[in-house]
Structures are given as C-alpha cells and as structure tokens.
Design a protein around this motif. Sequence first.
Motif, short mmCIF file in Angstrom:
data_model
loop_
_atom_site.label_atom_id
_atom_site.label_comp_id
_atom_site.label_asym_id
_atom_site.label_seq_id
_atom_site.Cartn_x
_atom_site.Cartn_y
_atom_site.Cartn_z
N ILE A 163 -16.92 47.00 -20.25
CA ILE A 163 -16.33 47.28 -19.42
C ILE A 163 -15.74 48.87 -19.36
CG2 ILE A 163 -14.32 46.63 -17.79
CD1 ILE A 163 -14.65 44.35 -18.80
N VAL A 164 -15.98 48.95 -18.32
CA VAL A 164 -15.81 51.06 -18.06
C VAL A 164 -14.73 51.23 -17.50
CG1 VAL A 164 -17.02 52.71 -16.87
CG2 VAL A 164 -18.20 51.51 -18.29
N ARG A 165 -13.90 51.95 -16.98
CA ARG A 165 -12.40 51.39 -16.73
C ARG A 165 -12.58 53.56 -16.44
NH1 ARG A 165 -8.74 50.92 -20.89
NH2 ARG A 165 -10.16 51.34 -22.09
N MET A 166 -11.66 53.36 -14.82
CA MET A 166 -12.56 54.55 -14.48
C MET A 166 -10.36 55.37 -15.39
SD MET A 166 -14.20 54.71 -11.84
CE MET A 166 -12.92 55.67 -10.70
N PRO A 167 -11.00 56.33 -15.24
CA PRO A 167 -10.36 57.46 -15.27
C PRO A 167 -8.98 57.06 -14.61
CG PRO A 167 -12.57 58.71 -15.28
CD PRO A 167 -12.18 57.11 -14.66
N TYR A 168 -7.65 57.13 -16.20
CA TYR A 168 -6.40 58.16 -14.56
C TYR A 168 -5.28 58.24 -16.11
CZ TYR A 168 -4.63 53.71 -17.71
OH TYR A 168 -4.35 53.02 -18.71
N GLU A 169 -4.35 58.80 -15.38
CA GLU A 169 -3.62 58.90 -16.53
C GLU A 169 -1.44 59.05 -16.42
OE1 GLU A 169 -3.32 62.75 -19.38
OE2 GLU A 169 -1.66 63.06 -18.04
N ASP A 170 -0.57 58.20 -16.86
CA ASP A 170 0.69 58.07 -15.93
C ASP A 170 1.26 57.94 -17.52
OD1 ASP A 170 2.26 57.73 -14.18
OD2 ASP A 170 1.07 56.64 -13.32
N LYS A 206 9.45 56.27 -20.15
CA LYS A 206 9.22 57.79 -19.10
C LYS A 206 8.67 59.01 -19.74
CE LYS A 206 12.66 56.21 -15.63
NZ LYS A 206 13.93 56.14 -15.13
N ASN A 207 9.12 58.81 -21.32
CA ASN A 207 8.12 60.33 -21.74
C ASN A 207 7.26 60.01 -22.64
OD1 ASN A 207 10.19 62.68 -22.01
ND2 ASN A 207 10.19 62.04 -24.31
N ILE A 208 6.95 59.01 -22.45
CA ILE A 208 5.20 58.83 -22.98
C ILE A 208 4.02 58.22 -22.09
CG2 ILE A 208 4.15 57.07 -24.76
CD1 ILE A 208 6.44 56.05 -26.06
N VAL A 209 3.16 59.05 -22.02
CA VAL A 209 1.70 59.11 -21.10
C VAL A 209 0.88 58.39 -21.93
CG1 VAL A 209 0.43 60.51 -20.01
CG2 VAL A 209 2.27 61.60 -20.57
N VAL A 210 0.79 57.59 -21.10
CA VAL A 210 -0.64 56.79 -21.48
C VAL A 210 -1.76 57.17 -20.42
CG1 VAL A 210 0.46 54.75 -22.87
CG2 VAL A 210 -0.37 54.88 -20.02
N GLY A 211 -3.48 57.19 -21.14
CA GLY A 211 -4.44 56.77 -20.27
C GLY A 211 -6.03 56.69 -20.68
N VAL A 212 -6.65 56.80 -19.64
CA VAL A 212 -7.87 57.11 -20.08
C VAL A 212 -9.44 57.36 -19.50
CG1 VAL A 212 -10.02 55.08 -19.91
CG2 VAL A 212 -7.92 53.59 -20.06
N THR A 213 -10.23 58.11 -20.79
CA THR A 213 -10.42 59.39 -20.53
C THR A 213 -12.12 58.89 -19.64
OG1 THR A 213 -12.21 59.14 -22.57
CG2 THR A 213 -9.91 60.23 -22.58
N ASN A 214 -12.80 59.63 -19.02
CA ASN A 214 -13.74 59.98 -18.49
C ASN A 214 -14.77 59.30 -18.93
OD1 ASN A 214 -14.52 61.69 -19.96
ND2 ASN A 214 -15.18 62.99 -17.92
N LYS A 215 -14.90 59.15 -20.52
CA LYS A 215 -15.21 58.52 -22.22
C LYS A 215 -15.14 57.09 -22.08
CE LYS A 215 -17.42 62.14 -23.20
NZ LYS A 215 -17.75 62.91 -25.21
N ASN A 216 -14.45 56.40 -21.55
CA ASN A 216 -13.73 54.69 -21.25
C ASN A 216 -12.51 55.13 -22.61
OD1 ASN A 216 -13.23 52.54 -19.82
ND2 ASN A 216 -15.09 51.57 -21.67
N GLN A 217 -12.29 56.29 -23.11
CA GLN A 217 -10.74 55.77 -24.45
C GLN A 217 -9.92 56.12 -24.22
OE1 GLN A 217 -12.81 59.50 -26.48
NE2 GLN A 217 -14.09 58.41 -27.30
#
Length: 228
Positions: free
Chosen positions: A4-11, A53-64
């Motif tokens: 499953i390919v997920r859209m890139p995001y960061e928050d 609130k001080n930790i960033v999580v995300g997904v790259t455009n390569k689904n990582q």
Amino acid sequence: MGEIVRMPYEDTLYKYCESYHDNDEFSRLFYVMDYTMKNIHNKGYYITNFNPKNIVVGVTNKNQDYVIFNSLDVMDNDVTNKINNNIYNLAFLQVGLLSGTLDYLRPDFLKENFLQFKIFIPENLVNYYQRVLVNRGYFYLTDYLNTKNSQEINKLSKSLEEDGSSKGRSYVKSTGHYDDDDKIIPMKLPNEDNKDNIAAFVTNYALAFVIIASSLLIPIIAFLLGSK
C-alpha cells in the motif's frame, strides 16, 4: 496484492495520534522510533525529551516511515543509565499512546496495574513491554522483534527439514489428498501465531465428544443390563 502506497506527510507525533490508527500502524511506527533511537545512541547521543509535541513522524515520497527526535544531547558520561532511561521512556510513551492515557499515566501505576493495559497492546508486544516497564529489563524493541522473528523462522525451517526428511516435500493425508503448501509466507511484524486458539478448539472438541459419547453409552448399557 502489492504494498500500500501512502501519501508523503510530516507532522508531530502529538498530531499523528489525534487521528485513528490501528495496531499495525502503531507497531510499524514504534519499530521505526526504536530503530531511530538505537542509531542515535550508536552515534553517541541520547534523547532528552519524549514529549509527543517534540517528536516528528512522517512518510517519504518512497513510502518509508521516519522519526525525528528534536531534543538530543551528547552522551558523555553515565552511558548505560542514559540508554536504559531512553528505552524505558520510549516504551512508557508507546503504551501511553496505545491506551490513550499518556497525559495522566504514572510509572508506578503502570507497573502495578500492567495487566489492565494488556488489552490495548498488540499481542506480540505485550511480553516486551512487561519486561521493560515491569521487570526493568532494558533492551531495544527492534532487537526483541528481530530475535523473535529469527527464532520463529528457525523453528519453521527445522520443522520443514524434519518433515521433508521423513515424508518428502509433500505428503499424503489420511483423506488421500496431497498437501501442496510449498511456499513460506513472510512474517508480518504485528502478527502472532494462533496456537492458543487451535489448542482451545481441540480441547473443546474433545470435551464435547466425551460428553456426547457418554450420553449415548449410558442408555445402551442400561438397556443391555435390563434385557438380561
């Protein structure tokens, strides 16, 4: 089916947890968090703040998946204690997120009432969190899961080798049909085997058989005795 390919995001982790995520998603994220923390330690740093609130999580455009801990410091002394504290704090954070109790959860309460939190934790992670949070045995989640998966793969390989040496790749069942399950299904991180359910089914089936057999035999025996 493909991945499953997920859209890139960061928050922030705090924002991430405001929306619903199942255990598979949390397990994948927690693995990446632990892996990132271990790399931080290997580079001579440790995490000083586990506030979501001080930790960033995300997904790259390569689904990582990726995780960024924004509060770091040099681990110049008392290395073992700092690593152990980081491992504990990350496990505490994760159980707090899974149970939705992070804002008011306390270490002593979690330790004394850990059994009540098991319902929120993925089954294959319960033992890890109990060892860290209750027994204070400090080791990385990634090491635990990698070792656990390796053991399961080794047991499966040994079982297949033993079966192959005695019966060949396929064997004839009592029904006369061939078993053609030659492929090994890759293990998934959050999944567990179903041994307990199988054992329970067998036990219940056997018990039901004994009860039914007894109910049939008693009238037959009574009839035979009465006919003499």
